[in-house]
Design a protein around this motif. Structure first.
Motif, short mmCIF file in Angstrom:
data_model
loop_
_atom_site.label_atom_id
_atom_site.label_comp_id
_atom_site.label_asym_id
_atom_site.label_seq_id
_atom_site.Cartn_x
_atom_site.Cartn_y
_atom_site.Cartn_z
N VAL A 472 0.84 -1.20 0.00
CA VAL A 472 0.00 0.00 0.00
C VAL A 472 0.87 1.24 0.00
O VAL A 472 1.90 1.30 0.66
CB VAL A 472 -0.99 -0.03 1.19
N ASP A 473 0.47 2.21 -0.81
CA ASP A 473 1.19 3.47 -0.86
C ASP A 473 0.24 4.58 -0.41
O ASP A 473 -0.72 4.91 -1.10
CB ASP A 473 1.68 3.72 -2.29
N ILE A 474 0.51 5.11 0.79
CA ILE A 474 -0.31 6.20 1.30
C ILE A 474 0.60 7.39 1.60
O ILE A 474 0.38 8.12 2.56
CB ILE A 474 -1.11 5.78 2.56
N SER A 475 1.60 7.56 0.75
CA SER A 475 2.50 8.67 1.01
C SER A 475 1.82 9.99 0.64
O SER A 475 0.99 10.04 -0.26
CB SER A 475 3.80 8.46 0.24
N SER A 476 2.16 11.01 1.41
CA SER A 476 1.68 12.36 1.12
C SER A 476 0.15 12.45 1.01
O SER A 476 -0.39 12.95 0.04
CB SER A 476 2.34 12.81 -0.19
N ILE A 501 4.85 -1.03 2.68
CA ILE A 501 4.01 0.14 2.97
C ILE A 501 4.83 1.41 2.79
O ILE A 501 6.00 1.48 3.16
CB ILE A 501 3.41 0.04 4.40
N ASN A 502 4.19 2.39 2.17
CA ASN A 502 4.85 3.68 1.97
C ASN A 502 4.02 4.73 2.71
O ASN A 502 2.89 5.03 2.34
CB ASN A 502 4.91 4.00 0.47
N ILE A 503 4.61 5.28 3.80
CA ILE A 503 3.89 6.29 4.57
C ILE A 503 4.68 7.60 4.56
O ILE A 503 4.51 8.45 5.44
CB ILE A 503 3.69 5.84 6.04
N SER A 504 5.52 7.77 3.54
CA SER A 504 6.39 8.94 3.54
C SER A 504 5.61 10.25 3.41
O SER A 504 4.46 10.26 2.98
CB SER A 504 7.42 8.83 2.41
N LYS A 505 6.25 11.34 3.78
CA LYS A 505 5.70 12.69 3.62
C LYS A 505 4.33 12.88 4.25
O LYS A 505 3.39 13.36 3.60
CB LYS A 505 5.62 13.04 2.13
N ASN A 506 4.17 12.42 5.49
CA ASN A 506 2.88 12.61 6.16
C ASN A 506 2.99 13.40 7.46
O ASN A 506 2.02 13.49 8.20
CB ASN A 506 2.22 11.25 6.42
N ILE A 529 9.51 -0.72 4.31
CA ILE A 529 8.76 0.43 4.83
C ILE A 529 9.45 1.70 4.35
O ILE A 529 10.66 1.85 4.51
CB ILE A 529 8.77 0.45 6.38
N ASP A 530 8.68 2.60 3.77
CA ASP A 530 9.23 3.92 3.47
C ASP A 530 8.58 4.92 4.43
O ASP A 530 7.40 5.23 4.30
CB ASP A 530 8.95 4.30 2.01
N ALA A 531 9.35 5.37 5.41
CA ALA A 531 8.82 6.29 6.42
C ALA A 531 9.53 7.63 6.33
O ALA A 531 9.58 8.39 7.29
CB ALA A 531 9.00 5.69 7.81
#
Ligand SMILES: *[C@@H]1O[C@H](CO)[C@@H](O)[C@H](O)[C@H]1NC(C)=O
Ligand SMILES: *[C@@H]1O[C@H](CO)[C@@H](O)[C@H](O)[C@H]1NC(C)=O
Length: 603
Positions: A472-476, A501-506, A529-531
Motif C-alpha cells: 500500500v502506498d499512502i505517502s503524502s 508500505i509507503n507512509i512517507s511525507k505525512n 517500509i518507506d517512512a
C-alpha cells in the motif's frame, strides 16, 4: 630492476599474437595439456578467445560428454565449455563492471559480450557520423583504440597491421551474435542493412528518427529482419502517416501468420495521424499481428480520437494483447462511446480484450466522466489485473464509478490499482476501501498517494490492511499526528499479508514511530517500509529498534531519510551493524551518515 619474463609468459604472448591473426589457427595449441591451456585461455583478449573457440577442432567441443581426454588431463574432467563460458564472463565483467548484475542467468556470455561490443562500436560510429564534416562510408569508420584495447591488445597503437580497425570488420565477424540494437537516426542509412546482414535482430530501438530520408533505409532493415524481429521501439521520433504506413507495411508479410512482432512501442515521440483517415497499413498491423503482446504509445501526443481508433480496432479484432500503455497523453473523452447501454450491446456481440492484463492510463487528463466510461469499458477486459489511473483528476465521482464496477464484478481479477494524485477526498476513498473489504477478490496493490485525504481515512486503511492488501502506498495524504495516532489505535489484529508500505511525507512526528513499532510486531511478512520525511524526532529510531528486536520479522528495508533520527554518528554505525539483511543495512538513514556504512567483512 625489472624481472625477466618467464618462458610461459613469452609462449602465451606468442600464441596470443598468432590467435589474433585469426585466419591461420595453430592446431597444436589444442593438444596442450589442460593446465597449460587453461593458462593460455585466461590470458586471451576477446578477439583471440573468439578465434581460439572458432577454430577449436570439433572433437574438443563435447569432450565432457564423450569422455575423450582432449583438453582434459589426469582423469580430471572439466567441461571445456564451462571454462570458456567463465572466460567470457570475466571479459564482460572487466569491460562493463556496471552491467554484470543486470544480466540474468543462464547467460551466453560470449553472445552478450559481442552484442554489447557492437553496441559500443555503433554508439561511437554515430558520434562520428553526426559531425557535419562526415561524408564517408559508415562501414569504414574507425573503431577507437579505447575499444580495440579490450578486444585485441593492451597497447593497441603498437599494432601495425591490425585487421580490426574498421567498423565493417566487427559486423562481419561478430554480427551473428547481435540480437538487440539501439540505433540513432544518423545510422539509419542504406549501408546499415548491409552491415547487419549477418545479424538476427530480435530487438530494435530507434532514436531521433524525424526526417523522411531515414524512413526508406529503416524499412529496408525492418523487412530484412522480419523473420526474427520481435520488439520494435521508437523514442524521440516523429511518426507521420506516411512513415507509419511504410513501417507497418514492411513488418507485415504476405503470410500474416509468420509475423512475430510481440512488442511495439512509441515513447516520447509525436504520433500524429488523422484518425478519420488512419493509415490502412497501421489498422491491418493492429488487426493482424496475432503475436502482439504489448503495445505502448507513451507521451506521444495521442489525442482521444486516435486512442479511440486504436482501442476499437483492438477490440474489434479481439486482439490477444496483454499490455496496453497509453500513458502521458491527453485522452479525455476517448471512451465516450462506452455508456451502460452501448456496453450491453457490444458485450452481447462477444467483443472483448480477453487477454489484456495491464492497462496504463497515467497522466491523461481523464476526468470523472472518463472514469465512468472506463468502468463500462472494463467489462470488455475480463482478465485485467493491473490498472494505472494515477495523475488523472477523476475525483470522488470517478472513484465511485470504480466502486460500481467492483460491485458488479465481485470476482474481477483486478489486483493492482494506482490512484495516486487523482484529486480524491477522504469520503470517496473511505467508501472505496469499505467496498473493497466486501468483494471476493480484493486488491493486493493499492496506491492512493498524493491525494489530500487527511487523518479521517485511518480507520478504513487499517480495515483494508487486515483484509488483503500486500502493498500500500499512502505517502503524502496528509495523515499528520492525528492520523498516525488513529492508525495506531485501530491496529489491533495481525496484518498477515502486508509486505510493503509507503507512509512517507505525512508529517506524523513521534506518532509515526509509535505506529510503526506496533505495525512491525503485527505484520510478520513486512519487507519494506518507506517512512521518510515524517518529522520523526530523535529517539524514534531507538523505539523502532526495540520493536525490530522483538519482532524478528523479515524486514529488509526501513527508509528513515528526512527525519531527525539520532544525535551521533556512533549510534548510526552500531545500528547499521546490528540490523542487516543479506549484508545490507536495514535502516536507510539521513544522508549525512550514508557514507559511514561499515563494511567489516571486507578484507
Ligand atoms: C486535452 O484535450 C482537450 C480536448 O481534446 C483540450 O480541450 C484540452 O485543452 C487538452 N488539455 C491539455 C492540457 O492539453
Ligand atoms: C514512497 O513514496 C514517495 C513519494 O511518492 C516516493 O518518492 C518513494 O519512492 C516511495 N517509496 C518507495 C519505496 O517506493
Amino acid at each position: 630492476m625489472t624481472k625477466a619474463p618467464s618462458l610461459a609468459f613469452l609462449c602465451i604472448q606468442s600464441l596470443k599474437l598468432q590467435l589474433l591473426q585469426g585466419d591461420n589457427p595453430i592446431p597444436d595449441v589444442y593438444d596442450l595439456p589442460s593446465e597449460l591451456l587453461d593458462g593460455v585461455i585466461a590470458h586471451l583478449p576477446a578477439l583471440a578467445l573468439h578465434n581460439f573457440q572458432n577454430h577449436m577442432p570439433f572433437k574438443c567441443w563435447d569432450d565432457y560428454e564423450t569422455g575423450d581426454d582432449c583438453l582434459t588431463s589426469g582423469g580430471r574432467k572439466r567441461p571445456r565449455n564451462d571454462i570458456l563460458g567463465s572466460s567470457w564472463k570475466l571479459l564482460f565483467k572487466l569491460r562493463w563492471p556496471e552491467l554484470i548484475n543486470s544480466v540474468e542467468p543462464p547467460a551466453d556470455w560470449q553472445q552478450l559480450y559481442w552484442e554489447r561490443h557492437l553496441q559500443s562500436c555503433v554508439d561511437e560510429a554515430a558520434e562520428v557520423a553526426m559531425r557535419p564534416a562526415f561524408s564517408g562510408r559508415i562501414s569504414s569508420i574507425h573503431v577507437s583504440d579505447k575499444i580495440l584495447r579490450y578486444i585485441c591488445h593492451e597497447d593497441h597503437t603498437n599494432c601495425q597491421k591490425c585487421v580490426c580497425t574498421e567498423l565493417s570488420f566487427h559486423f562481419q565477424t561478430f554480427g551473428p551474435y547481435l540480437r538487440s540494437l539501439r540505433l540513432l537516426n544518423v545510422l539509419c542509412v542504406a549501408e546499415t542493412s548491409e552491415l547487419l546482414r549477418a545479424s538476427k535482430l530480435q530487438t530494435l530501438v530507434l532514436r531521433w528518427i524525424r526526417s523522411e530520408k531515414h524512413v526508406e533505409p529503416l524499412c529496408k532493415l525492418l523487412s530484412q529482419s522480419r523473420e526474427t524481429l520481435s520488439s520494435l521501439e521508437f523514442i524521440h521520433c516523429k511518426l507521420s502517416s506516411s512513415f507509419i504506413t511504410a513501417i507497418c507495411a514492411s513488418l507485415l508479410e504476405e503470410d500474416i501468420h509468420t509475423n512475430g512482432i510481440r512488442r511495439f512501442c512509441i515513447k516520447a515521440s509525436s504520433f500524429v495521424i488523422d484518425p478519420l483517415a488512419a493509415p490502412p497499413a497501421f489498422i491491418s498491423f493492429l488487426n493482424s499481428v496475432r503475436s502482439l503482446h504489448s503495445l505502448h504509445f507513451c507521451d506521444s501526443h495521442l489525442d482521444r480520437h486516435i486512442a479511440r481508433m486504436i482501442f476499437s480496432t483492438l477490440l474489434d479484432s479481439s486482439s490477444g494483447l496483454s499490455s496496453l500503455d497509453l500513458s502521458e497523453n491527453n485522452l479525455s473523452g476517448w471512451l465516450s462511446t462506452f455508456s451502460s447501454r452501448s456496453v450491453i450491446g457490444s458485450l452481447s456481440s462477444g467483443k472483448s480484450l480477453q487477454s489484456l492484463c495491464k492497462l496504463n492510463l497515467r497522466g491523461n487528463e481523464l476526468n470523472k466522466y472518463d472514469a465512468e466510461n472506463l468502468a463500462h469499458a472494463l467489462l470488455h477486459m475480463p482478465g485485467l489485473e493491473s490498472l494505472d489511473l494515477s495523475g488523472n483528476p477523476i475525483e470522488d465521482s470517478g472513484i465511485r464509478s470504480l466502486i460500481s464496477y467492483f460491485k458488479k464484478n465481485p470476482d474481477s481479477p483486478l489486483a493492482d490499482l494506482n490512484l495516486e494524485n487523482c484529486e480524491l477526498s477522504c469520503r470517496g476513498v473511505i467508501e472505496f476501501l469499505d467496498t473493497l473489504s466486501t468483494v471476493e477478490k480484493p486488491l493486493k496493490f493499492l496506491s492512493v498517494a498524493d491525494n489530500a485525504l487527511g487523518s479521517e481515512v485511518a480507520e478504513a486503511i487499517i480495515n483494508s490492511l487486515t483484509v488483503s492488501i500486500e502493498s500500500v502506498d499512502i505517502s503524502s495524504i496528509g495523515l499528520g499526528h492525528v492520523g498516525f495516532l488513529e492508525l495506531g489505535k485501530r491496529l489491533v489484529k495481525r496484518v498477515e499479508k502486508l509486505m510493503s508500505i509507503n507512509i512517507s511525507k505525512n508529517r506524523g512526528g513521534l506518532e509515526t514511530a509509535r505506529f510503526l513499532s506496533k505495525l512491525i510486531t503485527l505484520a510478520p511478512k513486512l519487507v519494506s517500509i518507506d517512512a521518510s520525511y515524517n518529522l520523526m524526532p530523535p529517539g524514534s529510531l531507538l523505539m523502532l529498534c526495540d520493536s525490530l528486536r522483538s519482532a524478528k520479522g523479515d524486514l529488509e528495508r526501513l527508509d528513515m531519510t528526512g527525519n531527525i533520527c539520532t544525535s551521533s554518528e556512533a549510534d548510526h554505525s552500531s545500528l547499521l551493524g546490528e540490523f542487516q539483511h543479506n549484508g545490507e543495512p536495514i535502516f536507510v538513514l539521513p544522508s549525512s551518515s550514508a557514507s559511514h556504512v561499515p563494511y567489516d567483512d571486507e578484507p
